[in-house]
Enzyme design. Sequence first.
Site, short mmCIF file in Angstrom:
data_model
loop_
_atom_site.label_atom_id
_atom_site.label_comp_id
_atom_site.label_asym_id
_atom_site.label_seq_id
_atom_site.Cartn_x
_atom_site.Cartn_y
_atom_site.Cartn_z
N GLY A 1 6.01 -4.19 -4.38
CA GLY A 1 5.59 -5.42 -5.05
C GLY A 1 4.59 -5.15 -6.14
O GLY A 1 4.25 -4.00 -6.44
N ASP B 1 -9.70 -15.75 -0.67
CA ASP B 1 -8.34 -15.92 -1.21
C ASP B 1 -7.33 -15.97 -0.06
O ASP B 1 -6.30 -15.32 -0.09
CB ASP B 1 -8.02 -14.79 -2.18
CG ASP B 1 -6.86 -15.12 -3.11
OD1 ASP B 1 -6.37 -16.27 -3.06
OD2 ASP B 1 -6.44 -14.24 -3.87
P1 AMP Z 1 -1.19 -7.29 -3.22
O1 AMP Z 1 -1.71 -6.56 -4.41
O2 AMP Z 1 -1.95 -6.89 -2.00
O3 AMP Z 1 -1.10 -8.75 -3.44
O4 AMP Z 1 0.30 -6.78 -2.97
C1 AMP Z 1 1.43 -7.21 -3.72
C2 AMP Z 1 2.68 -7.19 -2.84
O5 AMP Z 1 2.92 -5.87 -2.35
C3 AMP Z 1 2.56 -8.06 -1.58
O6 AMP Z 1 2.92 -9.39 -1.83
C4 AMP Z 1 3.53 -7.36 -0.62
O7 AMP Z 1 4.84 -7.77 -0.86
C5 AMP Z 1 3.39 -5.90 -1.00
N1 AMP Z 1 2.41 -5.22 -0.13
C6 AMP Z 1 1.07 -5.08 -0.33
N2 AMP Z 1 0.47 -4.40 0.65
C7 AMP Z 1 1.44 -4.09 1.54
C8 AMP Z 1 1.46 -3.40 2.82
N3 AMP Z 1 0.35 -2.90 3.35
N4 AMP Z 1 2.63 -3.29 3.46
C9 AMP Z 1 3.77 -3.81 2.90
N5 AMP Z 1 3.82 -4.48 1.72
C10 AMP Z 1 2.67 -4.61 1.04
#
Ligand code: AMP
Length: 285
Positions: free
Chosen positions: A17, A128
């Site tokens: 993501g 958040d």
């Molecule tokens: P974030 O920057 O934490 O908002 O991450 C963006 C996207 O990456 C999230 O919406 C998830 O889909 C994926 N993601 C982030 N951290 C994890 C994790 N620890 N395990 C699996 N997917 C993750």
Amino acid sequence: DKYEVEHSEFKLEKKLGEGNFGQVFEGLWNGTTKVAVKTLKQGTSEQESFLKEAKLMKKLRHPKLVQLYAVCTRSEPFYIVTELMCNGSLLDYLRDHEDLNQLILIDMATQIASGMAYLETNNYIHRDLAARNILVGKNNCVKVADFGLARAIKEEIYESTSKKFPIKWSAPEAALQKKFSIKSDVWSFGILLTEIIGKGREPYPGILDGAKIQSLTQQNASSNTNILTGWDTKEILPHVERGYRMPQLPDCPDSLYAIMKNCWDADPKNRNSFETLLWKLEDAY
Ligand code: AMP
């Protein structure tokens, strides 16, 4: 720093993501452990916030918070390495799993309250809290993630200087006066409960859901609810300030709606603590 490791220990395998700072990958650590690797875009001005998130995560350890494993912050590209949550964000998971029953949904809410109660006890605020920032593992296990805006607080209230915030999830005192506290997180938890029960439905639905809101508010006419159709994000605050609250969804039990309404009490002091929310959710279901 026991968390600091070399980039060469990781193999990035699949993009999961896009985050606030850069991309998130599924990776393999030392050829054996599956991990999530959050990377920082090179040359951005976000370096300081990224490092703050990493620093804060080093202090947090709880089964309902996404666990930090390692960081690479001595040289670019910076990495934050955490446990891998195989089912991604709760928001997507709810939208893709129409069949989740109410017991499972309430259990997920209870798990989140448990993680938040840990932050509360240790004087941290998240700032958040929303389904997009909760991650899902196996067997509907959920954990609080995304500590990009989280803060350790010495005073009960943290006065933010930042202008960026998620309006629909924000308590009025946080949105208008930038006064964040664990009780403004409780307000957001109430909004998150609507996302869970509504299986990923956007809070305060906009124009497309206008007809639905109208019928719901007409049902609530006796309680003097405003009839609102199709409003956009910035219009929400004045309504909320005047006392408008999201109506009860058809699938939402009365007891849970009572919990939500308490989370949205205009006076932060009247809102439950996460400790209380935890036992109320555990007790009720
Ligand atoms: P974030 O920057 O934490 O908002 O991450 C963006 C996207 O990456 C999230 O919406 C998830 O889909 C994926 N993601 C982030 N951290 C994890 C994790 N620890 N395990 C699996 N997917 C993750």
